[in-house]
Write a protein that holds these residues in place. Structure first.
Motif, short mmCIF file in Angstrom:
data_model
loop_
_atom_site.label_atom_id
_atom_site.label_comp_id
_atom_site.label_asym_id
_atom_site.label_seq_id
_atom_site.Cartn_x
_atom_site.Cartn_y
_atom_site.Cartn_z
N TRP A 54 -54.10 86.27 49.54
CA TRP A 54 -53.13 86.91 50.45
C TRP A 54 -53.73 87.06 51.85
O TRP A 54 -53.07 86.84 52.86
N SER A 55 -55.01 87.42 51.92
CA SER A 55 -55.67 87.58 53.22
C SER A 55 -55.72 86.26 53.97
O SER A 55 -55.53 86.22 55.19
N VAL A 56 -56.00 85.18 53.24
CA VAL A 56 -56.06 83.86 53.90
C VAL A 56 -54.69 83.51 54.46
O VAL A 56 -54.56 83.06 55.60
N VAL A 57 -53.66 83.78 53.66
CA VAL A 57 -52.29 83.48 54.11
C VAL A 57 -51.96 84.33 55.34
O VAL A 57 -51.42 83.83 56.33
N ARG A 58 -52.30 85.61 55.29
CA ARG A 58 -52.03 86.50 56.41
C ARG A 58 -52.84 86.13 57.65
O ARG A 58 -52.38 86.29 58.78
N ALA A 59 -54.04 85.62 57.42
CA ALA A 59 -54.89 85.22 58.54
C ALA A 59 -54.25 84.07 59.31
O ALA A 59 -54.53 83.87 60.49
N HIS A 60 -53.39 83.31 58.64
CA HIS A 60 -52.77 82.17 59.29
C HIS A 60 -51.41 82.50 59.89
O HIS A 60 -50.70 81.58 60.33
N ARG A 61 -51.04 83.74 59.89
CA ARG A 61 -49.84 84.20 60.59
C ARG A 61 -48.58 83.41 60.22
O ARG A 61 -47.89 82.89 61.09
N LEU A 62 -48.31 83.32 58.93
CA LEU A 62 -47.06 82.69 58.51
C LEU A 62 -45.94 83.72 58.52
O LEU A 62 -46.20 84.92 58.52
N SER A 63 -44.71 83.25 58.51
CA SER A 63 -43.60 84.18 58.29
C SER A 63 -43.72 84.73 56.88
O SER A 63 -44.41 84.15 56.03
N ASP A 64 -43.05 85.82 56.59
CA ASP A 64 -43.13 86.39 55.25
C ASP A 64 -42.68 85.41 54.19
O ASP A 64 -43.33 85.26 53.15
N ALA A 65 -41.57 84.73 54.44
CA ALA A 65 -41.05 83.79 53.44
C ALA A 65 -42.08 82.70 53.16
O ALA A 65 -42.37 82.37 52.01
N ASP A 66 -42.66 82.14 54.23
CA ASP A 66 -43.66 81.09 54.05
C ASP A 66 -44.90 81.64 53.34
O ASP A 66 -45.48 80.98 52.49
N ALA A 67 -45.29 82.85 53.72
CA ALA A 67 -46.48 83.46 53.11
C ALA A 67 -46.28 83.61 51.61
O ALA A 67 -47.17 83.30 50.82
N HIS A 68 -45.10 84.06 51.21
CA HIS A 68 -44.81 84.23 49.79
C HIS A 68 -44.87 82.90 49.06
O HIS A 68 -45.44 82.79 47.97
N LEU A 95 -59.56 78.62 45.66
CA LEU A 95 -58.29 79.28 46.00
C LEU A 95 -58.16 79.46 47.52
O LEU A 95 -57.09 79.20 48.10
N ALA A 96 -59.24 79.88 48.15
CA ALA A 96 -59.20 80.11 49.60
C ALA A 96 -58.95 78.81 50.35
O ALA A 96 -58.14 78.76 51.29
N SER A 97 -59.61 77.76 49.91
CA SER A 97 -59.47 76.47 50.58
C SER A 97 -58.07 75.89 50.35
O SER A 97 -57.45 75.34 51.27
N THR A 98 -57.55 76.02 49.13
CA THR A 98 -56.20 75.54 48.84
C THR A 98 -55.18 76.31 49.67
O THR A 98 -54.24 75.72 50.23
N ALA A 99 -55.36 77.62 49.77
CA ALA A 99 -54.44 78.43 50.58
C ALA A 99 -54.47 77.97 52.03
O ALA A 99 -53.43 77.84 52.69
N ARG A 100 -55.68 77.71 52.54
CA ARG A 100 -55.80 77.28 53.92
C ARG A 100 -55.04 75.97 54.16
O ARG A 100 -54.30 75.82 55.14
N HIS A 101 -55.23 75.01 53.26
CA HIS A 101 -54.56 73.72 53.43
C HIS A 101 -53.04 73.88 53.41
O HIS A 101 -52.34 73.25 54.20
N GLU A 102 -52.54 74.71 52.52
CA GLU A 102 -51.08 74.91 52.46
C GLU A 102 -50.58 75.62 53.73
O GLU A 102 -49.50 75.32 54.21
N CYS A 103 -51.37 76.54 54.25
CA CYS A 103 -50.98 77.22 55.50
C CYS A 103 -50.91 76.22 56.65
O CYS A 103 -49.99 76.27 57.47
N LEU A 104 -51.89 75.33 56.71
CA LEU A 104 -51.90 74.35 57.80
C LEU A 104 -50.69 73.42 57.69
O LEU A 104 -50.13 73.00 58.69
N LYS A 105 -50.29 73.12 56.44
CA LYS A 105 -49.11 72.28 56.27
C LYS A 105 -47.85 72.99 56.77
O LYS A 105 -46.98 72.37 57.36
N VAL A 106 -47.79 74.28 56.52
CA VAL A 106 -46.64 75.06 57.02
C VAL A 106 -46.59 74.98 58.54
O VAL A 106 -45.53 74.76 59.14
N HIS A 107 -47.75 75.10 59.18
CA HIS A 107 -47.79 75.01 60.64
C HIS A 107 -47.33 73.63 61.12
O HIS A 107 -46.57 73.52 62.07
#
Lengths: 212, 159
Positions: A54-68, A95-107
């Motif tokens: 959750w922290s990794v997702v929040r660190a990447h400043r996604l919208s709530d829907a994307d974060a979920h 987990l942290a690395s996978t979360a990061r990659h998915e966040c970057l894809k959202v961006h």
């Protein structure tokens, strides 16, 4: 060690150590039990490492829907990765690395949809998480709540890299530097100095406002 | 209201200790103001039921979001994905109208479209291995492919 009977609160009794050696050896054992089909071990993993994801997702400043969506996707994928995991004690880093990659894809996706690199587009303000109202029942609690809110506000206003690093560092229980490194793709050796700089900057802001 | 930071009570008052305390205070603030939403926690706990030891996992080997060069003016370009499990390859294209795909080598198959523990839709691949669905996945999704010989499931992705 006895596995399968680890209570879900296992992490709360573990003493805090930077680098998380205690918790992380625990993670290896939990992962091995989960591989053997132990649902309680899986639950303990989710409770112990969910806040990191959750922290990794929040660190990447996604919208709530994307974060979920990213949070869920990471855990769904982990169910597939579980049986192939080579270093169970590094599950947090995976987990942290996978979360990061998915966040970057959202961006990337957001950038393509709006055809802009305007960073403000990615800075969608979060609507989640203002559940603290119920805590403000006594005056003392109200004063404490006010302090927490000011601290959080000062943190949110920190510059990009500092806010990002600190958001990952303040996962609970605290992540290891290896996990922080995986979460943000920065060298382990640069985390300590950067952490110090960012905390000092935060303190300076609080002092400037008379909050400390 | 600020006496719990920097006064050195019982901790010594070196700068490292102050930082440690500030970080810890921030950690408590995060737990209070931005915790993992309970529904998400539950969803991750429940995800254990998704585990399927009989099924091979097809890994993502191409994702146009990452691997393709963005084309200016092509904002609505479909997301192209390729998954591979050994010699079995699954090509998928996500559009606003739905999902188009092909199984290689071509063979009839049933394809479950998953957005959580249960299939959201099912598609049938023809003799050429082609399949379509009007379901446009959004959020977490995966495809589960049932051929006569085996079951293959794609890595979970966010559509």
């Amino acid at each position: 060690m006895t596995i399968g009977t680890i209570p879900s609160a296992a992490y709360h009794d573990v003493p805090y150590t930077r680098g998380g050696t205690v918790e992380r050896s625990e993670v290896g054992a939990l992962v091995r039990s989960a591989v053997d089909g132990d649902a309680a071990a899986w639950k303990a993993i989710v409770e112990g490492l969910g806040p990191l994801v959750w922290s990794v997702v929040r660190a990447h400043r996604l919208s709530d829907a994307d974060a979920h969506e990213v949070y869920q996707t990471v855990w769904f994928r982990f169910t597939q990765h579980l049986d192939r995991i080579r270093e169970p004690e590094k599950a947090g880093s995976w987990l942290a690395s996978t979360a990061r990659h998915e966040c970057l894809k959202v961006h990337r996706q957001a950038r393509r949809l709006v055809l802009t690199d305007d960073p403000h587009v990615l800075d969608t303000v979060s609507q989640d998480g203002e559940p603290e109202q119920t805590l403000l029942e006594t005056e003392e609690a109200a004063a404490q709540g006010e302090r927490v809110r000011r601290l959080w506000q000062a943190f949110e206003e920190l510059g990009g890299r500092c806010r990002q690093l600190l958001r990952v560092l303040i996962a609970s229980p605290p992540p290891s530097y290896q996990e922080v490194s995986a979460a943000l793709d920065i060298a382990v050796g640069s985390i300590g100095p950067m952490r110090q700089r960012c905390l000092r900057r935060l303190r300076a802001r609080l002092e400037a406002r008379g909050t400390v | 209201m600020s006496d719990d930071i920097g006064d050195g009570t019982g901790f010594g008052d070196g700068p490292d200790v102050e930082e440690e305390l500030l970080e810890e205070e921030l950690r408590q603030a995060a737990s209070l103001l931005d915790p993992v939403p309970p529904a998400l926690l539950q969803s991750a706990v429940d995800a254990f039921a998704l585990r399927d030891l009989e099924t091979r996992v097809a890994e993502l080997t191409f994702d146009s979001l990452v691997d393709a060069i963005p084309v200016r003016g092509a904002a609505a370009a479909p997301r192209m994905l390729t998954f591979s499990a050994g010699e079995t390859v699954l090509d998928v294209e996500l559009t606003d109208e739905g999902l188009i795909g092909q199984v290689l080598p071509p063979a009839p198959a049933r394809i479950d479209i998953l957005t959580g523990p249960y299939p959201a839709a099912t598609a049938e691949a023809d003799d050429m291995g082609r399949f379509t669905s009007t379901v446009t996945p959004s959020g977490p999704f995966a495809l589960r492919l049932h051929t006569t010989d085996e079951t293959v499931m794609t890595e979970w992705l966010r559509a």
